[in-house]
Design a protein around this motif. Structure first.
Motif, PDB file in Angstrom:
ATOM      1  N   SER A  15       0.825  -1.151  -0.055  1.00  0.00           N
ATOM      2  CA  SER A  15       0.031   0.063   0.085  1.00  0.00           C
ATOM      3  C   SER A  15       0.983   1.225  -0.016  1.00  0.00           C
ATOM      4  CB  SER A  15      -0.779  -0.250   1.388  1.00  0.00           C
ATOM      5  OG  SER A  15      -1.561   1.264   1.287  1.00  0.00           O
ATOM      6  N   LYS A  16       0.191   2.388  -0.331  1.00  0.00           N
ATOM      7  CA  LYS A  16       1.014   3.655  -0.100  1.00  0.00           C
ATOM      8  C   LYS A  16       1.715   3.879   1.230  1.00  0.00           C
ATOM      9  CE  LYS A  16      -2.483   5.941  -1.595  1.00  0.00           C
ATOM     10  NZ  LYS A  16      -3.427   7.109  -2.010  1.00  0.00           N
ATOM     11  N   THR A  17       1.152   3.309   2.260  1.00  0.00           N
ATOM     12  CA  THR A  17       1.818   3.546   3.260  1.00  0.00           C
ATOM     13  C   THR A  17       2.512   2.454   4.131  1.00  0.00           C
ATOM     14  OG1 THR A  17      -0.303   2.736   4.439  1.00  0.00           O
ATOM     15  CG2 THR A  17      -0.357   5.077   4.250  1.00  0.00           C
ATOM     16  N   GLY A  18       2.732   1.342   3.234  1.00  0.00           N
ATOM     17  CA  GLY A  18       3.578   0.300   3.485  1.00  0.00           C
ATOM     18  C   GLY A  18       2.714  -0.860   3.116  1.00  0.00           C
ATOM     19  N   LEU A  19       2.139  -1.680   4.163  1.00  0.00           N
ATOM     20  CA  LEU A  19       1.265  -2.831   3.778  1.00  0.00           C
ATOM     21  C   LEU A  19      -0.035  -2.660   4.085  1.00  0.00           C
ATOM     22  CD1 LEU A  19       3.773  -5.815   5.369  1.00  0.00           C
ATOM     23  CD2 LEU A  19       3.361  -5.064   2.972  1.00  0.00           C
ATOM     24  N   GLY A  20      -1.073  -3.215   3.283  1.00  0.00           N
ATOM     25  CA  GLY A  20      -2.486  -3.111   3.554  1.00  0.00           C
ATOM     26  C   GLY A  20      -3.002  -4.428   3.420  1.00  0.00           C
ATOM     27  N   LEU A  21      -4.420  -4.306   3.388  1.00  0.00           N
ATOM     28  CA  LEU A  21      -5.154  -5.543   3.308  1.00  0.00           C
ATOM     29  C   LEU A  21      -6.272  -5.361   2.193  1.00  0.00           C
ATOM     30  CD1 LEU A  21      -5.328  -8.312   4.869  1.00  0.00           C
ATOM     31  CD2 LEU A  21      -7.378  -7.585   5.890  1.00  0.00           C
ATOM     32  N   PHE A  22      -6.173  -6.133   1.289  1.00  0.00           N
ATOM     33  CA  PHE A  22      -7.143  -5.925  -0.173  1.00  0.00           C
ATOM     34  C   PHE A  22      -7.887  -6.896  -0.306  1.00  0.00           C
ATOM     35  CE2 PHE A  22      -2.918  -3.655  -0.524  1.00  0.00           C
ATOM     36  CZ  PHE A  22      -3.228  -2.325  -1.030  1.00  0.00           C
ATOM     37  N   ALA A  23      -8.977  -6.529  -0.883  1.00  0.00           N
ATOM     38  CA  ALA A  23      -9.968  -7.856  -1.162  1.00  0.00           C
ATOM     39  C   ALA A  23      -9.748  -8.388  -2.351  1.00  0.00           C
ATOM     40  CB  ALA A  23     -11.386  -6.844  -1.537  1.00  0.00           C
ATOM     41  N   THR A  24      -9.805  -9.711  -2.027  1.00  0.00           N
ATOM     42  CA  THR A  24      -9.805 -10.713  -3.523  1.00  0.00           C
ATOM     43  C   THR A  24     -11.049 -11.153  -4.282  1.00  0.00           C
ATOM     44  OG1 THR A  24      -9.578 -12.575  -1.859  1.00  0.00           O
ATOM     45  CG2 THR A  24      -7.572 -11.541  -2.482  1.00  0.00           C
ATOM     46  N   LYS A  25     -11.997 -11.077  -3.402  1.00  0.00           N
ATOM     47  CA  LYS A  25     -13.315 -11.152  -3.799  1.00  0.00           C
ATOM     48  C   LYS A  25     -14.166 -10.259  -3.797  1.00  0.00           C
ATOM     49  CE  LYS A  25     -12.531 -16.176  -2.672  1.00  0.00           C
ATOM     50  NZ  LYS A  25     -13.028 -17.258  -2.174  1.00  0.00           N
ATOM     51  N   PRO A  26     -15.242 -10.120  -4.267  1.00  0.00           N
ATOM     52  CA  PRO A  26     -16.471  -9.178  -3.790  1.00  0.00           C
ATOM     53  C   PRO A  26     -16.936  -9.395  -2.425  1.00  0.00           C
ATOM     54  CG  PRO A  26     -16.794 -10.025  -6.123  1.00  0.00           C
ATOM     55  CD  PRO A  26     -15.943 -11.056  -5.432  1.00  0.00           C
ATOM     56  N   ILE A  98     -13.946  -6.554  11.913  1.00  0.00           N
ATOM     57  CA  ILE A  98     -14.015  -5.286  10.892  1.00  0.00           C
ATOM     58  C   ILE A  98     -14.845  -5.852  10.058  1.00  0.00           C
ATOM     59  CG2 ILE A  98     -12.656  -4.109   9.073  1.00  0.00           C
ATOM     60  CD1 ILE A  98     -11.767  -4.043  12.417  1.00  0.00           C
ATOM     61  N   ARG A  99     -15.940  -4.867   9.849  1.00  0.00           N
ATOM     62  CA  ARG A  99     -17.161  -5.079   8.949  1.00  0.00           C
ATOM     63  C   ARG A  99     -17.425  -4.290   7.887  1.00  0.00           C
ATOM     64  NH1 ARG A  99     -22.296  -4.572  12.717  1.00  0.00           N
ATOM     65  NH2 ARG A  99     -21.682  -2.703  12.541  1.00  0.00           N
ATOM     66  N   ALA A 100     -17.734  -4.575   6.634  1.00  0.00           N
ATOM     67  CA  ALA A 100     -17.887  -3.749   5.359  1.00  0.00           C
ATOM     68  C   ALA A 100     -19.056  -2.802   5.625  1.00  0.00           C
ATOM     69  CB  ALA A 100     -18.018  -4.603   4.141  1.00  0.00           C
ATOM     70  N   ILE A 101     -18.791  -1.442   5.322  1.00  0.00           N
ATOM     71  CA  ILE A 101     -20.048  -0.659   5.232  1.00  0.00           C
ATOM     72  C   ILE A 101     -20.470  -0.104   4.012  1.00  0.00           C
ATOM     73  CG2 ILE A 101     -19.395   0.191   7.684  1.00  0.00           C
ATOM     74  CD1 ILE A 101     -18.267   2.502   6.331  1.00  0.00           C
ATOM     75  N   LYS A 102     -19.645  -0.578   2.908  1.00  0.00           N
ATOM     76  CA  LYS A 102     -19.586  -0.437   1.410  1.00  0.00           C
ATOM     77  C   LYS A 102     -19.537  -1.764   0.845  1.00  0.00           C
ATOM     78  CE  LYS A 102     -18.202   4.500   1.730  1.00  0.00           C
ATOM     79  NZ  LYS A 102     -17.337   5.232   0.939  1.00  0.00           N
ATOM     80  N   ASN A 103     -20.062  -1.842  -0.264  1.00  0.00           N
ATOM     81  CA  ASN A 103     -19.741  -3.001  -1.281  1.00  0.00           C
ATOM     82  C   ASN A 103     -18.063  -2.864  -1.607  1.00  0.00           C
ATOM     83  OD1 ASN A 103     -22.265  -4.391  -1.202  1.00  0.00           O
ATOM     84  ND2 ASN A 103     -22.913  -3.143  -2.903  1.00  0.00           N
ATOM     85  N   ILE A 104     -17.243  -3.679  -1.408  1.00  0.00           N
ATOM     86  CA  ILE A 104     -16.023  -3.829  -1.889  1.00  0.00           C
ATOM     87  C   ILE A 104     -15.582  -4.628  -2.758  1.00  0.00           C
ATOM     88  CG2 ILE A 104     -13.694  -3.720  -0.522  1.00  0.00           C
ATOM     89  CD1 ILE A 104     -14.972  -3.428   2.015  1.00  0.00           C
ATOM     90  N   GLU A 105     -14.785  -3.961  -3.782  1.00  0.00           N
ATOM     91  CA  GLU A 105     -14.492  -4.758  -5.141  1.00  0.00           C
ATOM     92  C   GLU A 105     -13.311  -5.638  -4.964  1.00  0.00           C
ATOM     93  OE1 GLU A 105     -16.796  -5.154  -7.496  1.00  0.00           O
ATOM     94  OE2 GLU A 105     -18.384  -3.956  -6.403  1.00  0.00           O
ATOM     95  N   PRO A 106     -12.961  -6.499  -5.668  1.00  0.00           N
ATOM     96  CA  PRO A 106     -11.628  -7.121  -5.665  1.00  0.00           C
ATOM     97  C   PRO A 106     -10.449  -6.332  -6.125  1.00  0.00           C
ATOM     98  CG  PRO A 106     -13.245  -8.539  -6.953  1.00  0.00           C
ATOM     99  CD  PRO A 106     -13.906  -7.278  -6.775  1.00  0.00           C
ATOM    100  N   GLY A 107      -9.495  -6.184  -5.222  1.00  0.00           N
ATOM    101  CA  GLY A 107      -8.246  -5.238  -5.614  1.00  0.00           C
ATOM    102  C   GLY A 107      -8.514  -3.892  -4.904  1.00  0.00           C
ATOM    103  N   GLU A 108      -9.614  -3.814  -4.335  1.00  0.00           N
ATOM    104  CA  GLU A 108      -9.896  -2.578  -3.367  1.00  0.00           C
ATOM    105  C   GLU A 108      -9.159  -2.867  -2.098  1.00  0.00           C
ATOM    106  OE1 GLU A 108     -13.307   0.356  -2.052  1.00  0.00           O
ATOM    107  OE2 GLU A 108     -13.878  -1.083  -3.333  1.00  0.00           O
ATOM    108  N   GLU A 109      -8.475  -1.687  -1.669  1.00  0.00           N
ATOM    109  CA  GLU A 109      -8.027  -1.860  -0.241  1.00  0.00           C
ATOM    110  C   GLU A 109      -8.978  -1.680   0.749  1.00  0.00           C
ATOM    111  OE1 GLU A 109      -4.302  -0.035   2.480  1.00  0.00           O
ATOM    112  OE2 GLU A 109      -4.625   0.867   0.534  1.00  0.00           O
ATOM    113  N   ILE A 110      -9.023  -2.539   1.647  1.00  0.00           N
ATOM    114  CA  ILE A 110      -9.987  -2.333   3.004  1.00  0.00           C
ATOM    115  C   ILE A 110      -9.440  -1.608   4.093  1.00  0.00           C
ATOM    116  CG2 ILE A 110     -10.983  -3.734   4.723  1.00  0.00           C
ATOM    117  CD1 ILE A 110     -10.555  -6.261   3.265  1.00  0.00           C
TER     118      ILE A 110
END
Length: 223
Positions: A15-26, A98-110
């Protein structure tokens, strides 16, 4: 980098700040994505209360989760001022999800909002790097550049008007000098002191008239 089961809807990535968690599925809005876990720290115990790191998640005034353990993959989730997830805190169960408050697409950072206290202590001093804040800074930089251009153009227009005004003033001064010079020639030059109006011409004319008058008188006496 920790390994993650392929059936999990996320992965750890750069991620731009180092490491991040990214969605692999919708990931649908409302989905519980991952649990934030680690040893429980009791603030009533001196040794626990002295532990300090940036992965501490406070449940209440007494209990805090130390999320610095490597197995806690939720610690890789970065802060965002406009997040796509949130922390679901359950103090009685001593759990945080940690719960989604929006639909998150694959590749999008959580991401989720770390809260005011964490923001002031860790993020504000160095500047928040989330996409929302980056967009705000980009917008401010663009506005600042536009303002500099506007001020520069304004200064150039002002300088141009000043130059034009100065040029007009100089033109008026040259015109006035020419007029004054022309008036000087009319007052002291050929027109007033010339052959027909100068003193010498007037005297000669008067002399000729006097001589003619005398000759006329002499002829009359002789007759």
């Amino acid at each position: 980098m920790p390994t993650i089961s392929s059936n999990k809807p996320y992965r750890v990535g750069r991620s731009k700040t180092g490491l991040g968690l990214f969605a692999t599925k919708p990931i649908k809005k409302g989905t519980r994505i991952i649990r934030y876990f680690g040893p429980m720290l009791d603030s009533k115990k001196k040794d626990d209360d002295e532990i300090e790191n940036k992965y501490l998640f406070e449940l209440n005034g007494r209990w805090t989760i130390d999320g610095s353990v490597r197995k806690n993959l939720a610690r890789y989730i970065n802060h965002s001022c406009r997040p796509n997830a949130e922390s679901d805190v359950r103090p009685r169960e001593r759990k945080v999800f940690i719960r989604a408050i929006k639909n998150i697409e694959p590749g999008e950072e959580i991401n989720y909002d770390y809260g005011t206290d964490y923001f002031k202590a860790y993020l504000k001093p160095i500047g928040c790097k989330c996409d929302s804040c980056e967009r705000k800074r980009k917008k401010k930089r663009a506005e600042a550049r536009a303002e500099r251009v506007r001020l520069k153009e304004r200064a150039e227009r002002k300088a141009q008007r000043k130059a034009e005004k100065l040029a007009e003033e100089r033109a008026r001064q040259r015109k006035a000098k020419k007029a004054a010079k022309a008036n000087g020639k009319l007052a002291n030059g050929t027109a007033l002191n010339g052959k027909h109006l100068n003193g010498h011409s007037l005297i000669n004319t008067a002399g000729r008239k006097a001589a003619s008058s005398k000759r006329g008188t002499a002829r009359a006496l002789q007759a």
